[in-house]
Design an enzyme around this catalytic site. Structure first.
Site, PDB file in Angstrom:
ATOM      1  CD1 TRP A 101      -2.294  -2.127   1.817  1.00 50.46           C
ATOM      2  CD2 TRP A 101      -2.929  -1.246  -0.140  1.00 50.46           C
ATOM      3  NE1 TRP A 101      -3.284  -2.926   1.279  1.00 50.46           N
ATOM      4  CE2 TRP A 101      -3.689  -2.403   0.095  1.00 50.46           C
ATOM      5  CE3 TRP A 101      -3.149  -0.529  -1.317  1.00 50.46           C
ATOM      6  CZ2 TRP A 101      -4.666  -2.867  -0.800  1.00 50.46           C
ATOM      7  CZ3 TRP A 101      -4.110  -0.979  -2.218  1.00 50.46           C
ATOM      8  CH2 TRP A 101      -4.856  -2.129  -1.946  1.00 50.46           C
ATOM      9  CG  ASP A 168      -3.629   3.782   4.203  1.00 50.80           C
ATOM     10  OD1 ASP A 168      -4.737   3.600   4.748  1.00 50.80           O
ATOM     11  OD2 ASP A 168      -3.275   3.160   3.168  1.00 50.80           O
ATOM     12  CE  LYS A 192      -9.061  -3.306   3.780  1.00 51.66           C
ATOM     13  NZ  LYS A 192      -8.191  -2.458   2.976  1.00 51.66           N
TER      14      LYS A 192
END
Ligand code: PLP
Length: 361
Positions: A101, A168, A192
């Protein structure tokens, strides 16, 4: 029957949240309309949206120096929207390379400005959170990933930075207490720990928001979204509603500190079983192990495939590792119960016994 779902995202949601959402899809709390049918300008919806924002503030203990923005789309959209708002072509953003990511975020930011890596654990297979090198340039901001969903590493404490810090938090927001006074911009896609995919949240310090560019299409401008209380273009109304139901549920559980304790217990249970079980191992350095995504491997590849079959028989789904990392991964977000994690550990024990008898006897 509801399966034991260890998917990394979109991931399991609490059953009461799904039941309330199903009811709200037919009729929103006795209003005679479905939640999918109401105008985003109606009082009905703005009350839901404002309650969602208030719950983020309450659950994350945010002060008046922070704004909460409810956004459309997922985390990748934020990988682009952040540099659009905060990075000029001549400026440099620093990234901490903790894997997949972080790479994506860098690739997106490079479309708008200069990017450099200020620390990387690539040489260690991303099994550790890297040290940060001395900041070599005048950096506009530093961006990191608090929980690495794919490699199973997590910051327990965030590093102190002399420049604005962007985080993030897609896969650990609301699961661990964090000091937001040290974070200038945090963001997370919903799928999530927040709700269904299609909505994201950002938590931005007002002092940092002031630095955002003004010459942007309004739909991308954080300043514009804040000015419109996150209700500029039509928000994903149903997703906002489901996220609200989920945050109400979280508050009912006692909030972030309460679920954090259970999350620690769940993670300890599973890591202990991986350590104990002679068929599996976890390559992540213990101090940096994620409490959300437990990544592990079978010591032999054949065993891994057999274990996946065994899980299938035992109604366990979503346990395959990400293709970039391989192996196995059990995602144990807030909505994953301790009982379900204990069930997985028990299945691993049963598998060890069964495997021992087929191979060695
Ligand atoms: C899931 C995830 C993303 C990607 O989210 P999309 O909504 O699919 O763009 C980014 N960062 C982290 C840490 C994630 O866990």
């Amino acid at each position: 029957m509801r399966k034991f779902n260890f998917s990394s995202g979109p991931s399991v949601l609490p059953l009461p949240v799904l039941q309330q959402a199903a009811a709200g899809l037919l009729e929103l709390e006795h209003h005679g309309v479905s939640v999918a049918e109401i105008s985003h300008r109606s009082r009905l919806f703005t009350d839901l949206l404002n309650e969602l924002i208030s719950l983020f503030r309450e659950l994350l203990h945010l002060g008046p120096e922070h704004e909460v923005i409810i956004l459309q789309g997922g985390a990748r959209l934020q990988f682009a929207q952040i540099p659009m708002n905060f990075l000029k072509p001549s400026e440099t953003a620093g990234f901490i390379d903790t894997g997949y990511w972080a790479h994506k975020a860098m690739e997106y930011a490079a479309c708008y400005g200069q990017v450099i890596t200020i620390g990387s654990s690539a040489d260690q297979g991303y099994h550790i959170i890297p040290e940060i090198s001395d900041l070599p340039h005048q950096l506009t901001y530093v961006q990191l990933t608090t929980n690495n969903t794919i490699y199973g590493t997590q910051y327990q404490e965030l590093p102190k930075m002399a420049v604005p810090l962007i985080a993030d938090m897609s896969s650990d927001l609301l699961s661990i207490t964090r000091d937001f006074s040290a974070i200038d911009f945090a963001f997370a896609c919903a799928q999530k720990n927040v709700g269904p995919a299609g909505v994201s949240v950002a938590i931005v310090k007002r002092s940092f928001l002031e630095k955002a560019h003004d010459q942007l299409p309004p739909v991308f401008s954080y300043k514009n979204l804040v000015a419109h209380h996150s209700n500029y273009a039509t928000p994903p109304v149903v997703n906002v509603y489901m996220s609200l139901l989920n945050l109400r549920w979280l508050k009912g559980q006692g909030g972030v500190a309460a679920v954090e304790k259970i999350n620690e217990e769940k993670a300890a249970l599973l890591y202990n079983e991986i350590e104990r079980n002679r068929l599996f191992n976890c390559p992540v350095v213990p101090a940096h192990r994620s409490r959300m995504n437990v990544c592990f491997f079978a010591k032999e590849k054949n065993t891994e495939l057999a274990f996946l079959d065994f899980c299938h028989e035992k109604n366990i789904v979503g346990i395959e590792g990400h293709k970039a990392a391989g192996g196995l991964r059990a995602s144990i977000y807030n909505a994953q119960s301790l009982e379900n994690v204990a069930y997985l550990a028990k299945v691993m024990q049963q598998f060890e016994q069964q495997h021992a008898s087929t191979v060695y006897y």
